[in-house]
Scaffold this motif. Structure first.
Motif: not given
Length: 95
Positions: A28-46
């Motif tokens: 969670k911490a790693y993915s949220q940092q990538l989101q803040r950095d603009g590398k992971w702009p979208h994520i959706w749960r299936v």
């Protein structure tokens, strides 16, 4: 470059709960940092699955590979990747 990434998580039931919880917190911490950095702009749960569909915006294939293999849950994932390009009928700004 934009990529659609589908991740299916399969944590084995034999993994101790405390260890699984620790890995999930790091993820969670790693993915949220990538989101803040603009590398992971979208994520959706299936719905109904421990899975997601995400859009990554990275420099190239190697950067995406580096990011994905650094995910704490990576050893427990099945991942599919599709590169994306602009659609000629899109009304959104061209990159």
């Amino acid at each position: 470059m934009l990529f659609k990434v589908e991740m299916q998580v399969n944590i084995p039931s034999s993994l101790p709960k405390a260890q699984a919880d620790d890995i999930k917190a790091k993820e969670k911490a790693y993915s949220q940092q990538l989101q803040r950095d603009g590398k992971w702009p979208h994520i959706w749960r299936v719905v109904g699955q421990y899975a997601n569909v995400s859009i990554f915006d990275v420099a190239d294939n190697q950067e995406l590979h580096t990011i994905l293999t650094a995910l704490p849950l990576y050893p427990y994932m099945e991942i599919t990747v599709q590169p994306l390009c602009e659609h000629p009928s899109s009304i959104h700004n061209q990159q």
